[in-house]
Design an enzyme around this catalytic site. Structure first.
Site, PDB file in Angstrom:
ATOM      1  N   MET A 197      -8.142  11.697 -14.230  1.00  0.00           N
ATOM      2  CA  MET A 197      -7.423  11.297 -13.493  1.00  0.00           C
ATOM      3  C   MET A 197      -6.067  12.040 -12.972  1.00  0.00           C
ATOM      4  SD  MET A 197      -8.364   7.011 -13.316  1.00  0.00           S
ATOM      5  CE  MET A 197      -7.285   6.646 -14.583  1.00  0.00           C
ATOM      6  N   GLU A 240      -1.494  17.297 -23.029  1.00  0.00           N
ATOM      7  CA  GLU A 240      -2.016  18.337 -24.003  1.00  0.00           C
ATOM      8  C   GLU A 240      -3.501  17.735 -24.449  1.00  0.00           C
ATOM      9  OE1 GLU A 240      -1.248  21.194 -24.559  1.00  0.00           O
ATOM     10  OE2 GLU A 240      -2.571  21.654 -26.048  1.00  0.00           O
ATOM     11  N   GLY A 241      -3.935  16.343 -24.258  1.00  0.00           N
ATOM     12  CA  GLY A 241      -5.064  15.666 -24.404  1.00  0.00           C
ATOM     13  C   GLY A 241      -6.047  16.365 -23.715  1.00  0.00           C
ATOM     14  N   HIS A 242      -5.779  16.126 -22.402  1.00  0.00           N
ATOM     15  CA  HIS A 242      -6.846  16.637 -21.454  1.00  0.00           C
ATOM     16  C   HIS A 242      -6.848  18.164 -21.721  1.00  0.00           C
ATOM     17  CE1 HIS A 242      -4.694  13.469 -18.759  1.00  0.00           C
ATOM     18  NE2 HIS A 242      -6.027  13.066 -18.839  1.00  0.00           N
ATOM     19  N   GLY A 292     -12.626  12.170 -24.066  1.00  0.00           N
ATOM     20  CA  GLY A 292     -11.775  11.917 -25.346  1.00  0.00           C
ATOM     21  C   GLY A 292     -12.213  10.814 -25.823  1.00  0.00           C
ATOM     22  N   ASP A 334     -10.404   6.903 -25.005  1.00  0.00           N
ATOM     23  CA  ASP A 334     -11.044   5.984 -24.350  1.00  0.00           C
ATOM     24  C   ASP A 334     -12.354   5.722 -25.117  1.00  0.00           C
ATOM     25  OD1 ASP A 334      -9.122   5.536 -21.573  1.00  0.00           O
ATOM     26  OD2 ASP A 334      -9.366   7.650 -22.376  1.00  0.00           O
ATOM     27  N   VAL A 364      -5.633  13.121 -29.143  1.00  0.00           N
ATOM     28  CA  VAL A 364      -4.603  13.839 -29.374  1.00  0.00           C
ATOM     29  C   VAL A 364      -3.356  13.334 -29.455  1.00  0.00           C
ATOM     30  CG1 VAL A 364      -3.165  16.182 -28.536  1.00  0.00           C
ATOM     31  CG2 VAL A 364      -5.812  15.928 -28.450  1.00  0.00           C
ATOM     32  N   SER A 373      -1.162   9.889 -23.327  1.00  0.00           N
ATOM     33  CA  SER A 373      -1.553   9.151 -22.169  1.00  0.00           C
ATOM     34  C   SER A 373      -0.744   9.620 -21.199  1.00  0.00           C
ATOM     35  CB  SER A 373      -1.612   7.794 -22.663  1.00  0.00           C
ATOM     36  OG  SER A 373      -1.985   6.913 -21.225  1.00  0.00           O
TER      37      SER A 373
HETATM   38  P1  AMP Z   1      -7.673  10.187 -17.949  1.00  0.00           P
HETATM   39  O1  AMP Z   1      -7.322  11.125 -17.174  1.00  0.00           O
HETATM   40  O2  AMP Z   1      -6.694   9.274 -18.627  1.00  0.00           O
HETATM   41  O3  AMP Z   1      -8.935   9.431 -17.215  1.00  0.00           O
HETATM   42  O4  AMP Z   1      -8.567  10.941 -18.996  1.00  0.00           O
HETATM   43  C1  AMP Z   1      -9.338  11.790 -18.879  1.00  0.00           C
HETATM   44  C2  AMP Z   1     -10.231  12.212 -20.104  1.00  0.00           C
HETATM   45  O5  AMP Z   1      -9.082  12.706 -20.805  1.00  0.00           O
HETATM   46  C3  AMP Z   1     -10.882  10.882 -20.777  1.00  0.00           C
HETATM   47  O6  AMP Z   1     -11.982  11.657 -21.255  1.00  0.00           O
HETATM   48  C4  AMP Z   1      -9.828  10.692 -21.870  1.00  0.00           C
HETATM   49  O7  AMP Z   1     -10.567  10.196 -22.768  1.00  0.00           O
HETATM   50  C5  AMP Z   1      -9.141  11.708 -22.239  1.00  0.00           C
HETATM   51  N1  AMP Z   1      -8.066  11.617 -22.621  1.00  0.00           N
HETATM   52  C6  AMP Z   1      -7.022  11.157 -22.417  1.00  0.00           C
HETATM   53  N2  AMP Z   1      -5.912  11.211 -23.209  1.00  0.00           N
HETATM   54  C7  AMP Z   1      -6.427  11.882 -24.297  1.00  0.00           C
HETATM   55  C8  AMP Z   1      -5.883  12.144 -25.743  1.00  0.00           C
HETATM   56  N3  AMP Z   1      -4.829  11.756 -26.286  1.00  0.00           N
HETATM   57  N4  AMP Z   1      -6.862  12.690 -26.459  1.00  0.00           N
HETATM   58  C9  AMP Z   1      -8.090  13.225 -26.303  1.00  0.00           C
HETATM   59  N5  AMP Z   1      -8.424  12.841 -25.024  1.00  0.00           N
HETATM   60  C10 AMP Z   1      -7.849  12.370 -24.192  1.00  0.00           C
END
Ligand code: AMP
Length: 273
Positions: free
Chosen positions: A21, A26-28, A138, A141, A167, A176
């Protein structure tokens, strides 16, 4: 998107896909690196999916940074940024839903009715546009990851689902996009989430296997921060997401906590020795 993906596939390239989204951190980017290392081409989608937000949730204020995201993805060598518009995803008369019924019942599914139907519907649509060989999600979630695994098996989608560990910031806070909402005090209080997970792992290592006791330990740590309001703390089977009474095989401890107006989630593996 479909034309590019068909061409890439015809050229014999395996496609890795990372749905997001946006407001990338850094997680993404860790997911992106995983996709790039496993496949020949990497597609990242950015779509703030209205279907997965409930009434009163943060759809309207969800953080966005199109230019920054684009620059980060370019620097990672991502070939395709797919960012469909809301109208192109959900045109007039849209009325179809994809629903995974059991894995989505507890944890976040209990507090966010309709959320996972929104997730599985959009992911099914994104998968149909990109038709990836592998898709990377990730563990942050965790229930979403378990739900997508179920979706792909049940609908014979033939896409390998890859999970990537959470991460964290140096001080333990799980990265997040929603961390951007936190004030300094709220961010400090939010550190109790990862601390409480560490406390449960420590208790398990010293022999405690009763989930009720482990959850008490978690709640005791969270209770040290008056700014936190706990939505749930549960220990569930890693695949079915059903609650377990004892840690006899590896399980997942998951929690959701409100800090002011911000809802944060975190989780950890509880590995049976
Ligand atoms: P989002 O943009 O929040 O919908 O997340 C997109 C993807 O990135 C999802 O698969 C999340 O689980 C993953 N993600 C978000 N934050 C993290 C994190 N801190 N560590 C690992 N994956 C993450």
């Amino acid at each position: 998107m479909r034309v590019w993906a068909d061409d890439a596939r015809r050229a014999g390239r395996r496609i890795g896909f990372v749905p997001t989204m946006g407001f990338l951190h850094e997680g993404h980017l860790t997911l992106v690196r995983e996709a790039r290392s496993r496949c020949d081409a990497c597609v990242v989608s950015i779509f703030v999916n209205p279907l997965q937000f409930g009434p009163g949730e943060d759809l309207d204020r969800y953080p966005r940074d199109e230019q920054g995201d684009k620059a980060k993805l370019e620097a990672e060598g991502v070939e395709v940024l797919y960012s469909p518009t809301g109208d192109s995803m959900y045109g007039a008369g849209f009325q179809t839903a994809v629903s995974v019924t059991e894995v989505t019942k507890g944890l976040c599914g209990a507090g966010r009715p309709g959320h996972f139907d929104g997730v599985t519907t959009v992911v099914a649509k994104l998968f149909n546009a990109v038709r990836p060989d592998e898709a990377v999600f990730g563990e942050k979630d965790y229930q979403q990851l378990a739900t997508i695994r179920r979706l792909v098996v049940d609908l014979d989608l033939g896409i390998a689902i890859v999970g990537v560990p959470i991460v964290r910031e140096a001080d333990g806070l799980a990265m997040s996009s929603r961390n951007a909402y936190l004030s300094e005090d709220e961010r400090e209080a939010a550190l109790a989430l990862s601390r409480s997970l560490s406390e449960a792992r420590r208790a398990l290592r010293s022999g405690e296997r009763e989930t009720a006791v482990l959850i008490d330990r978690v709640r005791a740590v969270l209770a040290t921060e008056p700014l936190l309001q706990v939505e749930y703390t549960e220990i569930v089977d890693a695949d079915s997401i059903q609650p377990v009474d004892r840690i006899d095989k590896s399980a997942r401890l998951a929690l959701a906590v409100h800090v002011g107006n911000t809802r944060l989630i975190d989780n950890t593996l509880l590995a049976a020795a």
